[in-house]
Design an enzyme around this catalytic site. Structure first.
Site, mmCIF file in Angstrom:
data_model
loop_
_atom_site.group_PDB
_atom_site.id
_atom_site.type_symbol
_atom_site.label_atom_id
_atom_site.label_comp_id
_atom_site.label_asym_id
_atom_site.label_seq_id
_atom_site.Cartn_x
_atom_site.Cartn_y
_atom_site.Cartn_z
ATOM 1 C CG LEU A 72 -1.850 -1.258 1.254
ATOM 2 C CD1 LEU A 72 -2.598 -1.298 2.334
ATOM 3 C CD2 LEU A 72 -2.724 -1.419 0.080
ATOM 4 C CE LYS A 96 8.397 -0.576 -1.947
ATOM 5 N NZ LYS A 96 9.322 -0.505 -3.001
ATOM 6 C CG ASN A 147 11.815 7.960 5.809
ATOM 7 O OD1 ASN A 147 11.988 8.513 4.554
ATOM 8 N ND2 ASN A 147 11.536 8.850 6.690
ATOM 9 C CB VAL A 164 1.821 0.820 5.054
ATOM 10 C CG1 VAL A 164 0.593 -0.046 5.342
ATOM 11 C CG2 VAL A 164 2.804 1.471 5.854
ATOM 12 C CE LYS A 205 4.955 2.980 10.035
ATOM 13 N NZ LYS A 205 4.758 4.309 10.618
ATOM 14 C CG ASP A 259 4.102 13.841 8.927
ATOM 15 O OD1 ASP A 259 4.486 14.821 8.269
ATOM 16 O OD2 ASP A 259 4.505 12.674 8.808
#
EC number: 2.7.11.13
Length: 1096
Positions: A777, A779, A781, A785, A800, A896
């Site tokens: 689903l 990517k 660092n 996922v 994850k 974030d």
């Protein structure tokens, strides 16, 4: 100087300027020489400009005196008493809403006009008027605008030039001293040719010093010592993340010079020949042809720049054997790049008719004349001016073509000490990953400041820091010019890399400084007598090494020895008045070396008869208890635990990372300290797998013994039952009991909000063999996922997957554990708009978060498919707001927030996901300083390397609403540096037809001063919920999902991944083999990670 003296001083300055204008007018009438008349006319123009500036300062002083005597209003001081007197010089780096006395200016943060619509009870109601007075927007100028000849901002220019000229003068004097040494050396050696060359350079250096002194005197005569209490400092001077050296292609065309003081020539000779030398970082890169008419026809230079900061243009006259410098100009390359970025944005928004909020409020026309003028068009009298260049750039600059080919900065710039120069220039940055400038929203990864290697020295935690400003070493006093140095992470002591091993003075921000043995201190204990002073020249802080800000607000000077420093650094400066730091460190080094020499024999004999503990032996109960529950330091630097004399550095590091003390921990710390050496502590650390004190997480306390503590429901009550309105002090102590618990406890014990009387049923231990992976689903660092289904029930989950190796290599162990704890907080009440965690497990090489699967995709995908309407954006914003409110009520800032992290469920509601950058224990008033976030969403205080609080989430919330309403970002650029410049300098623009409620909330959320930002008060989210933008929102209905969603995502089957990026879903869902093998100590870092939720 008091007010009356200042007014008298300004009056004398005005009279002097008038006298100079009168004398210049008389001279003009008495001569027919056109060159003299031209020079006199320039003097008269400058004099009139100076008088307008000084008269404005006079009015400001008179108004202040009236206010002081009770005859004025404190809000009137921001308005010019006489608008016809010309533009009002802005306060330095004045931001939107900085220090306004209007809606957000009072200390209580109350909104006096009441709410409207369905508002939460007890909220500090926002002003229901959509365009109620907001803090004034700052004049929009750049550093490049200040050095232009016709700049309107004379006040900020005086401040800039005083500091710049003082620094240039000090450097030139050092250069001259070096040249004089060379002259004497060549004279002793009898080398006539080299001596003559050095003598010529000495003469030129003397001439430059005279020019710099003349220019400095000119600005000092104009300077008026007025310091506004709410004028912010120029933070760009002390921000390591800004103004980096740039690489690229500089294109520069020199057209003409004017109004310069030419070198004297004999009566019957022709005029002097004039030429210009261009230097990049003190290296000559180009030189024009010589001319006697002050104009050049075709002098265009293309210069490759490699990590440079500044260019210098020096105008020379050659009338005899040697050229004479007559004018100088310095231009920062980053200022050129910033000006070009702004020109591209102006061209785009001028074409679209968007305006800033203040122009919309006052019914202004589209466009940005404040910056369009600053960008500079060809001067009407410019000889051979390429007038078409700016218009061509304005038309094509935003079409994705290289900026350097179309957009040119075309303007007259001021030479120092007198004169002007007409330039056209552009700079094309060399970028590794250039972002197209003309497209809409795109995915961006978050950035996080990497943890630097720490070098401990006398309690200082030195880390390598790249500086992009002129710094001064606190030890030797020499400059660090755009170079890497060492800076203490705690007290900000700054020095050269070569100097940090010589630092013997201790980090006195530590609490144990006063308890150190007297023999480790110097007996020269004469405190400095620091007093505030008006800083009008280039002075550096003797502690942190940064250039002091202009004015008297944040500068201190010792009245005895003349040492200067910031106001906030005075308590960090050692009591060495009258002695240089280098001399003090030499004395201390000698004392310590002598002491160590005298103790060598006794230490050796003592060790010979002593039995040392083997490195693998477990420590005693006192030490194990102390290591099992590391305590975080209280904010005050006093009352720290007793230190271990044999491990000063370890003790200092431990003190800096220990959490607030509980009564039991305080009792433990009163026990006699052990005397084991730091080597033994390190050995025991490795043997038991325990992290060092520096690695100990602030929120995670882990016992060293394998036996598990028993579950005690009472330990969770303070956190579960804590009222939302309790004071920060009470919250600070109650909150950690809920989720800051030992990591080895069984995972089900950490879900603390279940009633204790409900018995916990034993759960099946979840592992990798329970799942089948179906698709990728996304990517990140450290991992990816993946969509997975359980083999037994076929239920779908998003898992994850993070590699342990990458987590350890990047020092993200604590961040991973913190992410799990934030998931616990989200699970605690099964918040409707937060992604929930079902389980965690680990294998030898990876850790896994098993999360609920949201098949509707994220909002970034949906906004790329089509713009959201007002109602849809308002609906999503309301749900995101409730998610942020819940996080903040539980002491978590998100950091974030972006469209990529907001998932859309099949029933049309949102879920906020990805808690990797969350920070715990961030109650009202708490601050942190980690540089992290997604560039377009980062608040100014993060970029300026300041400490920040939960107000950063409300800034990001404003950017999010802007993107949802307008399908583009308010702050854009071709790379991260340009985005950061935009955040710090640009005003967001809005369509002229945009609803006023929408503009109002964005204007108040995107306020650069965090304390004035909507949502920054103690009631937090209630302030935002009370705004008129949410007038028609019933918050109870939103929370319970009773409001019909405006959009429902569609899927063809439960495993349909069409709402996710095909770049990821096309990848085969397999786990790549990991070749490395982690040690037992590394595996111990992940002890207690496994977890299963009670609702899983």
């Amino acid at each position: 100087m008091d007010g009356d003296d200042l007014i008298a001083s300004v009056y004398r300055k005005i009279e002097r300027e008038k006298a100079l204008i009168t004398a210049a007018s008389n001279m003009r009438q008495s001569t027919d020489n056109p060159l003299v008349q031209q020079r006199v006319d320039a003097n008269i123009r400058d004099g009139r400009k100076n008088i307008a500036y000084l008269e404005e300062k006079m009015r400001e002083l008179q108004l202040r005196r009236m206010e002081h005597e009770g005859g004025g209003s404190p809000t009137d001081k921001r308005l010019p008493p006489n608008p016809e007197a010309g533009p009002v010089p802005p306060q330095k780096d004045y931001g939107p809403g900085y220090g306004g006395n209007e809606e957000y200016g009072d200390a209580s943060g109350a909104y006096p006009h009441g709410g409207a619509g369905s508002m939460p009870s007890g909220a500090p109601y926002a002003d229901p008027r959509p365009f109620a007075p907001v803090p004034k927007a700052r004049p929009n100028y750049t550093k490049l605008d200040l050095i232009k000849y016709d700049t309107q901002y004379l006040g900020p220019k005086i401040q800039l030039m005083l500091s710049q000229l003082e620094f240039k003068l000090s450097v030139e004097k050092q250069y001259k001293a070096g040249i004089e040494k060379m002259v004497r050396l060549y004279q002793d050696e009898g080398d006539r040719k080299s001596r003559a060359d050095a003598e010529g350079r000495r003469i030129e250096s003397n001439q430059k010093i005279q020019l710099l002194k003349q220019a400095l005197k000119r600005y000092e005569d104009l300077h008026v010592d007025i310091e506004s209490t709410d004028t912010p400092d120029d933070e760009s001077l002390s921000t390591p993340n800004l103004r980096k050296p740039l690489t690229g292609l500089l294109t520069l065309r020199i057209h003409a010079v004017k109004d310069v003081d030419h070198a004297a020539s004999s009566r019957f000779s022709r005029g002097p020949e004039t030429f210009i030398v261009l230097k990049v970082e003190d290296t000559i890169k180009a030189r024009t042809k010589a001319t006697r008419i002050d104009r050049w026809q075709d002098e265009t230079f293309n210069i490759d720049i490699d990590k440079a900061n500044e260019i210098e243009l020096t105008v020379y006259d050659k009338s005899g054997d040697r050229p004479t410098p007559i004018g100088m100009l310095w231009v920062r390359i980053s200022d050129i790049a910033e000006e070009m970025r702004r020109k591209k944005i102006e061209s785009e928004f001028n074409a679209s008719g968007w305006v800033s909020a203040d122009k919309m409020e006052h019914g202004g026309a589209p466009g940005r004349p404040d910056t369009a003028g600053g960008a500079g068009s060809a001067h009407p009298s410019g000889p051979g001016g390429p007038g078409a260049a700016p218009s061509q750039g304005y038309g094509d600059g935003s079409a994705g073509a290289p900026a350097g080919n179309q957009v040119m900065i075309d303007s007259w710039f001021a030479l120092e000490p007198v004169g002007r120069i007409y330039l056209s220039m552009s700079f094309a940055k060399q970028l590794k990953d250039r972002r197209p400038f003309d497209i809409g929203l795109n995915r961006q990864g978050a950035v996080r400041q990497k943890k630097e290697e720490v070098h401990e020295k006398q309690g200082h935690k030195f880390v390598t820091q790249q500086f992009y400003n002129i710094m001064r070493c606190a030890l030797c006093g020499d400059f660090l010019k755009y170079a890497a140095g060492m800076q203490c992470a705690d007290c900000k002591y700054t020095c050269h890399k070569k100097c940090y091993p010589k630092v013997v003075t201790k980090c006195i921000s530590k609490a144990n400084y006063e308890t150190d043995p007297d023999e480790e201190k110097i007996n020269h204990r004469i405190p400095h007598r620091f007093e505030g002073f008006s800083n009008i020249s280039a002075n550096w802080c003797c502690h942190c090494g940064y250039l002091l800000p202009f004015g008297r607000k944040n500068a201190k000077r010792c009245t005895e020895c003349g040492l200067t420093c910031h106001s906030h650094c005075t308590h960090l400066v050692p009591d060495f008045c009258g002695m240089s730091m280098e001399a003090a460190n030499q004395i201390l080094e000698t004392l310590i070396r002598t002491k160590n020499h005298n103790k060598t024999a006794s230490v050796s004999s003592g060790l010979s008869g002593r039995t040392l503990r083997p490195s693998g032996t477990p420590q005693g109960p006192q030490d194990s208890a102390a290591m099992a529950y590391p305590q975080k330091p209280v904010e005050s630097p006093y009352g720290a635990p007793q230190r271990q004399p044999s491990a000063e550095a370890v003790s200092a590091a431990t003190n800096s990372y220990m959490p607030p003390q509980s009564p039991t921990a305080a009792a433990r710390q009163q026990m006699p300290p052990r005397t084991s050496s730091s080597a033994a502590v390190a050995a025991a650390t490795v043997a038991t797998g325990m992290p060092s004190p520096q690695q100990m997480p602030a929120e995670q306390n882990r016992p060293m013994q394998p036996q598990l503590p028993t579950y005690d429901p009472k330990a969770y009550e303070p956190y579960a039952n804590a009222p939302q309105g309790m004071p920060p002090q009470a919250i600070q102590h109650a909150a950690p009991a809920g989720y800051g618990m030992p990591a080895q406890q069984p995972a089900m014990q950490m879900v603390s909000q279940q009633p204790p009387e409900a018995p916990q049923q034993p759960k099946v231990r979840i592992g990798l063999d329970h799942f089948n992976f179906l698709a990728v689903l996304g990517k990140g660092n450290f991992g990816k996922v993946m969509l997975a289904e359980t083999k037994s029930t076929k239920r779908l989950y998003a898992i994850k997957v993070l590699k342990k190796e990458f987590i350890i290599e990047n020092d993200e162990v604590e961040s991973t554990k913190s992410e799990k704890r934030v998931f616990m907080i989200a699970n605690k009440e099964r918040h409707p708009f937060l992604l929930n965690l079902h389980a965690c497990f680990q294998t030898e090489t990876r850790v896994y978060f098993v999360m609920e699967y949201i098949s509707g995709g994220d909002l970034m995908l949906h906004i790329q498919r089509g713009q959201f309407g007002l109602k849809r954006a308002q609906f999503y914003a309301a749900e995101v707001l409730l998610a942020l409110k819940y996080f903040h009520e539980n002491g978590v800032i998100y950091r974030d927030l972006k469209l990529d992290n907001i998932m859309l469920t099949l029933d049309g509601h949102i879920k906020v996901a990805d808690y990797g950058l969350c920070k715990e224990n961030m109650w009202y008033g708490a601050t942190t300083s980690t540089f992290c976030g997604t560039p377009e969403f980062m608040a100014p205080e993060i970029l300026l390397d300041k400490r920040y609080g939960r107000a950063v989430d409300w800034w990001a919330f404003g950017v999010l609403i802007y993107q949802m309403l307008l399908q583009q970002s308010p702050f854009r650029g071709e790379d991260e540096d340009e985005i950061y410049d935009a955040i710090l300098a640009d005003e967001p623009l809005y369509p002229i037809h945009m609803p006023r409620d929408s503009v109002s909330i964005l204007q108040k959320l995107l306020t650069r001063e965090p304390e004035l930002r909507l949502g920054s008060g103690p009631t937090d989210a209630q302030e935002v919920m009370s705004h008129a933008f949410f007038r028609n929102i019933n918050w109870d209905d939103i929370y319970h999902k009773r409001v019909p969603p405006p959009f429902l995502p569609q899927i063809s089957s439960p495993t349909d991944t069409s709402n996710f990026d095909q770049e990821f879903t096309s990848v085969t869902p397999v786990l790549t083999p990991v070749q490395s093998v982690l040690s037992q100590a590394m595996q111990e870092e992940f002890r207690g990670f496994s977890y299963t939720a009670d609702f899983a």
